[in-house]
Design a protein around this motif. Structure first.
Motif, PDB file in Angstrom:
ATOM      1  N   GLY A   1       0.786  -1.247   0.008  1.00  0.00           N
ATOM      2  CA  GLY A   1      -0.142   0.069  -0.090  1.00  0.00           C
ATOM      3  C   GLY A   1       0.899   1.313   0.049  1.00  0.00           C
ATOM      4  O   GLY A   1       2.078   1.331  -0.031  1.00  0.00           O
ATOM      5  N   THR A   2       0.115   2.288   0.094  1.00  0.00           N
ATOM      6  CA  THR A   2       0.876   3.756  -0.113  1.00  0.00           C
ATOM      7  C   THR A   2       0.631   4.343   1.353  1.00  0.00           C
ATOM      8  O   THR A   2       1.090   5.580   1.606  1.00  0.00           O
ATOM      9  CB  THR A   2       0.304   4.522  -1.253  1.00  0.00           C
ATOM     10  OG1 THR A   2      -1.059   4.577  -1.091  1.00  0.00           O
ATOM     11  CG2 THR A   2       0.555   3.730  -2.526  1.00  0.00           C
ATOM     12  N   ALA A   3      -0.010   3.918   2.362  1.00  0.00           N
ATOM     13  CA  ALA A   3      -0.061   4.695   3.553  1.00  0.00           C
ATOM     14  C   ALA A   3       1.386   4.920   4.326  1.00  0.00           C
ATOM     15  O   ALA A   3       1.824   3.788   4.336  1.00  0.00           O
ATOM     16  CB  ALA A   3      -0.815   3.820   4.473  1.00  0.00           C
ATOM     17  N   SER A   4       1.617   6.085   5.014  1.00  0.00           N
ATOM     18  CA  SER A   4       2.669   6.099   5.487  1.00  0.00           C
ATOM     19  C   SER A   4       2.792   6.067   7.102  1.00  0.00           C
ATOM     20  O   SER A   4       3.643   5.486   7.555  1.00  0.00           O
ATOM     21  CB  SER A   4       3.126   7.253   5.297  1.00  0.00           C
ATOM     22  OG  SER A   4       2.458   8.208   5.807  1.00  0.00           O
ATOM     23  N   SER A   5       1.341   5.760   7.468  1.00  0.00           N
ATOM     24  CA  SER A   5       1.289   5.681   8.936  1.00  0.00           C
ATOM     25  C   SER A   5      -0.060   4.778   9.090  1.00  0.00           C
ATOM     26  O   SER A   5      -0.937   4.680   8.492  1.00  0.00           O
ATOM     27  CB  SER A   5       0.910   7.043   9.681  1.00  0.00           C
ATOM     28  OG  SER A   5       0.771   6.809  11.029  1.00  0.00           O
ATOM     29  N   VAL A   6       0.101   3.663   9.826  1.00  0.00           N
ATOM     30  CA  VAL A   6      -0.735   2.603  10.303  1.00  0.00           C
ATOM     31  C   VAL A   6      -1.005   2.506  11.393  1.00  0.00           C
ATOM     32  O   VAL A   6      -0.041   2.270  12.433  1.00  0.00           O
ATOM     33  CB  VAL A   6      -0.450   1.235   9.380  1.00  0.00           C
ATOM     34  CG1 VAL A   6      -1.323   0.163   9.886  1.00  0.00           C
ATOM     35  CG2 VAL A   6      -0.416   1.537   7.901  1.00  0.00           C
ATOM     36  N   SER A   7      -2.147   2.345  12.047  1.00  0.00           N
ATOM     37  CA  SER A   7      -2.681   1.698  13.191  1.00  0.00           C
ATOM     38  C   SER A   7      -3.520   0.323  13.145  1.00  0.00           C
ATOM     39  O   SER A   7      -4.302   0.351  12.444  1.00  0.00           O
ATOM     40  CB  SER A   7      -3.449   2.914  13.942  1.00  0.00           C
ATOM     41  OG  SER A   7      -2.905   4.002  14.461  1.00  0.00           O
ATOM     42  N   ILE A   8      -2.678  -0.567  13.961  1.00  0.00           N
ATOM     43  CA  ILE A   8      -3.443  -1.996  13.905  1.00  0.00           C
ATOM     44  C   ILE A   8      -4.651  -2.008  14.671  1.00  0.00           C
ATOM     45  O   ILE A   8      -4.499  -1.542  15.958  1.00  0.00           O
ATOM     46  CB  ILE A   8      -2.396  -2.860  14.276  1.00  0.00           C
ATOM     47  CG1 ILE A   8      -1.021  -3.017  13.202  1.00  0.00           C
ATOM     48  CG2 ILE A   8      -2.971  -4.307  14.348  1.00  0.00           C
ATOM     49  CD1 ILE A   8      -1.322  -3.201  12.029  1.00  0.00           C
ATOM     50  N   PRO A   9      -5.667  -2.655  14.359  1.00  0.00           N
ATOM     51  CA  PRO A   9      -6.809  -2.415  15.287  1.00  0.00           C
ATOM     52  C   PRO A   9      -6.773  -3.395  16.433  1.00  0.00           C
ATOM     53  O   PRO A   9      -5.994  -4.342  16.557  1.00  0.00           O
ATOM     54  CB  PRO A   9      -7.944  -3.118  14.297  1.00  0.00           C
ATOM     55  CG  PRO A   9      -7.542  -3.118  12.778  1.00  0.00           C
ATOM     56  CD  PRO A   9      -5.974  -2.997  13.248  1.00  0.00           C
ATOM     57  N   ASP A  10      -7.418  -3.177  17.721  1.00  0.00           N
ATOM     58  CA  ASP A  10      -7.221  -3.833  18.692  1.00  0.00           C
ATOM     59  C   ASP A  10      -7.765  -5.344  18.663  1.00  0.00           C
ATOM     60  O   ASP A  10      -7.361  -6.152  19.505  1.00  0.00           O
ATOM     61  CB  ASP A  10      -8.003  -3.143  20.079  1.00  0.00           C
ATOM     62  CG  ASP A  10      -7.243  -1.769  20.366  1.00  0.00           C
ATOM     63  OD1 ASP A  10      -6.154  -1.641  20.002  1.00  0.00           O
ATOM     64  OD2 ASP A  10      -8.049  -0.916  21.091  1.00  0.00           O
ATOM     65  N   SER A  11      -8.364  -5.585  17.521  1.00  0.00           N
ATOM     66  CA  SER A  11      -8.896  -7.030  17.265  1.00  0.00           C
ATOM     67  C   SER A  11      -7.637  -7.944  16.875  1.00  0.00           C
ATOM     68  O   SER A  11      -8.088  -8.964  16.975  1.00  0.00           O
ATOM     69  CB  SER A  11     -10.127  -7.049  16.464  1.00  0.00           C
ATOM     70  OG  SER A  11      -9.519  -6.518  15.221  1.00  0.00           O
ATOM     71  N   ILE A  12      -6.683  -7.453  16.470  1.00  0.00           N
ATOM     72  CA  ILE A  12      -5.570  -8.158  15.964  1.00  0.00           C
ATOM     73  C   ILE A  12      -4.718  -8.715  17.125  1.00  0.00           C
ATOM     74  O   ILE A  12      -4.107  -7.761  17.847  1.00  0.00           O
ATOM     75  CB  ILE A  12      -4.727  -7.441  14.955  1.00  0.00           C
ATOM     76  CG1 ILE A  12      -5.509  -7.268  13.723  1.00  0.00           C
ATOM     77  CG2 ILE A  12      -3.514  -8.060  14.636  1.00  0.00           C
ATOM     78  CD1 ILE A  12      -6.193  -8.134  13.024  1.00  0.00           C
ATOM     79  N   LYS A  13      -4.325  -9.969  17.369  1.00  0.00           N
ATOM     80  CA  LYS A  13      -3.462 -10.605  18.229  1.00  0.00           C
ATOM     81  C   LYS A  13      -2.039 -10.664  17.645  1.00  0.00           C
ATOM     82  O   LYS A  13      -1.087 -10.653  18.601  1.00  0.00           O
ATOM     83  CB  LYS A  13      -4.387 -11.739  18.927  1.00  0.00           C
ATOM     84  CG  LYS A  13      -5.551 -11.252  19.510  1.00  0.00           C
ATOM     85  CD  LYS A  13      -5.824 -12.402  20.553  1.00  0.00           C
ATOM     86  CE  LYS A  13      -7.239 -11.934  21.291  1.00  0.00           C
ATOM     87  NZ  LYS A  13      -7.234 -10.695  21.965  1.00  0.00           N
ATOM     88  N   ILE A  14      -1.920 -11.164  16.567  1.00  0.00           N
ATOM     89  CA  ILE A  14      -0.775 -11.716  15.972  1.00  0.00           C
ATOM     90  C   ILE A  14      -0.329 -10.929  14.737  1.00  0.00           C
ATOM     91  O   ILE A  14      -1.456 -10.721  13.820  1.00  0.00           O
ATOM     92  CB  ILE A  14      -0.555 -13.259  15.863  1.00  0.00           C
ATOM     93  CG1 ILE A  14      -0.987 -13.996  16.976  1.00  0.00           C
ATOM     94  CG2 ILE A  14       0.600 -13.746  15.074  1.00  0.00           C
ATOM     95  CD1 ILE A  14      -1.165 -15.176  16.833  1.00  0.00           C
ATOM     96  N   ILE A  15       0.803 -10.343  14.625  1.00  0.00           N
ATOM     97  CA  ILE A  15       1.251  -9.864  13.088  1.00  0.00           C
ATOM     98  C   ILE A  15       1.943 -11.036  12.700  1.00  0.00           C
ATOM     99  O   ILE A  15       2.968 -11.304  12.806  1.00  0.00           O
ATOM    100  CB  ILE A  15       2.152  -8.381  13.609  1.00  0.00           C
ATOM    101  CG1 ILE A  15       1.484  -7.523  14.183  1.00  0.00           C
ATOM    102  CG2 ILE A  15       2.476  -8.164  12.087  1.00  0.00           C
ATOM    103  CD1 ILE A  15       0.289  -6.887  13.971  1.00  0.00           C
ATOM    104  N   GLY A  16       1.253 -11.402  11.279  1.00  0.00           N
ATOM    105  CA  GLY A  16       1.719 -12.713  10.827  1.00  0.00           C
ATOM    106  C   GLY A  16       3.070 -12.459  10.058  1.00  0.00           C
ATOM    107  O   GLY A  16       3.729 -11.415   9.875  1.00  0.00           O
ATOM    108  N   GLU A  17       3.699 -13.520   9.832  1.00  0.00           N
ATOM    109  CA  GLU A  17       4.993 -13.704   8.878  1.00  0.00           C
ATOM    110  C   GLU A  17       4.852 -12.577   7.658  1.00  0.00           C
ATOM    111  O   GLU A  17       4.049 -12.599   6.783  1.00  0.00           O
ATOM    112  CB  GLU A  17       5.488 -15.241   8.429  1.00  0.00           C
ATOM    113  CG  GLU A  17       5.611 -16.000   9.433  1.00  0.00           C
ATOM    114  CD  GLU A  17       5.953 -17.206   8.942  1.00  0.00           C
ATOM    115  OE1 GLU A  17       6.357 -17.461   7.935  1.00  0.00           O
ATOM    116  OE2 GLU A  17       6.360 -18.383   9.814  1.00  0.00           O
TER     117      GLU A  17
END
Length: 185
Positions: A13-29
């Motif tokens: 993507g082209t976003a320079s800033s990202v906030s991960i939602p609280d529903s996510i528990k694992i950032i995958g490989e």
């Protein structure tokens, strides 16, 4: 919930800033691997694990907020993040993979909260708490020499990866072996 690359448009993507939602528990490989537009990321307050290479080769990433809920950071999670200068590890971090910060040539400060009972950062080096294992020698410090404390019995793979400033290293008298790639590049 797990954030995997195939579920995520962020890695291209082209976003320079990202906030991960609280529903996510694992950032995958490799969820964000190779993203060259990302400069800032705020991981949701319920993330517990960052898997292999999740943020590797994010060359402009310079601001990462990791919640204290994270207990595990996988191998190469932040490898080759050439804009990263400082990072704060979570207070509940228990497990750190190999080469997490390999190739982060500007990284000079790793803050370890006093509540963390597993790791310590001292004089450019990230150790386990009793200083028997070296996980990372920060490249951004541009030190030319390093005298390893005699408490060190193990060096993590990639611990000194890419550090072109070091000219002299005095090894611990108790060091058991030097693993593959410890001093590569």
């Amino acid at each position: 919930a797990i954030l995997f690359p195939f579920l995520c448009v962020f890695n291209t993507g082209t976003a320079s800033s990202v906030s991960i939602p609280d529903s996510i528990k694992i950032i995958g490989e490799e969820a964000f691997a190779g993203n060259t537009t990302l400069t800032s990321i705020n991981l949701g307050k319920n993330v517990t694990e960052i898997e292999y290479g999740a943020f590797k080769n994010c060359t402009y990433l310079n601001n990462i907020t990791i919640p204290d809920t994270v207990t595990s950071i996988g191998n190469g999670a932040f490898t080759n993040n050439t804009s990263l200068k400082k990072i704060t590890l979570p207070k509940n971090l228990e497990s750190l993979g190999s080469g997490v910060f390999a190739g982060c040539d500007k990284l000079n400060t790793i803050t370890v909260p006093k509540e963390n009972t597993n790791f310590i950062f001292e004089k450019n080096v990230l150790y386990n708490k009793d200083k028997s294992v070296i996980y990372c020698f920060t490249e951004g410090a541009k030190s030319t020499s390093f005298s390893m404390p005699n408490s060190v019995i193990d060096i993590d793979e990639y611990a000194f990866w890419g550090n072109d400033s070091l000219k002299e290293i005095i090894l611990s008298t108790n060091l058991l072996e030097i693993p593959s790639y410890a001093f590569s590049n």
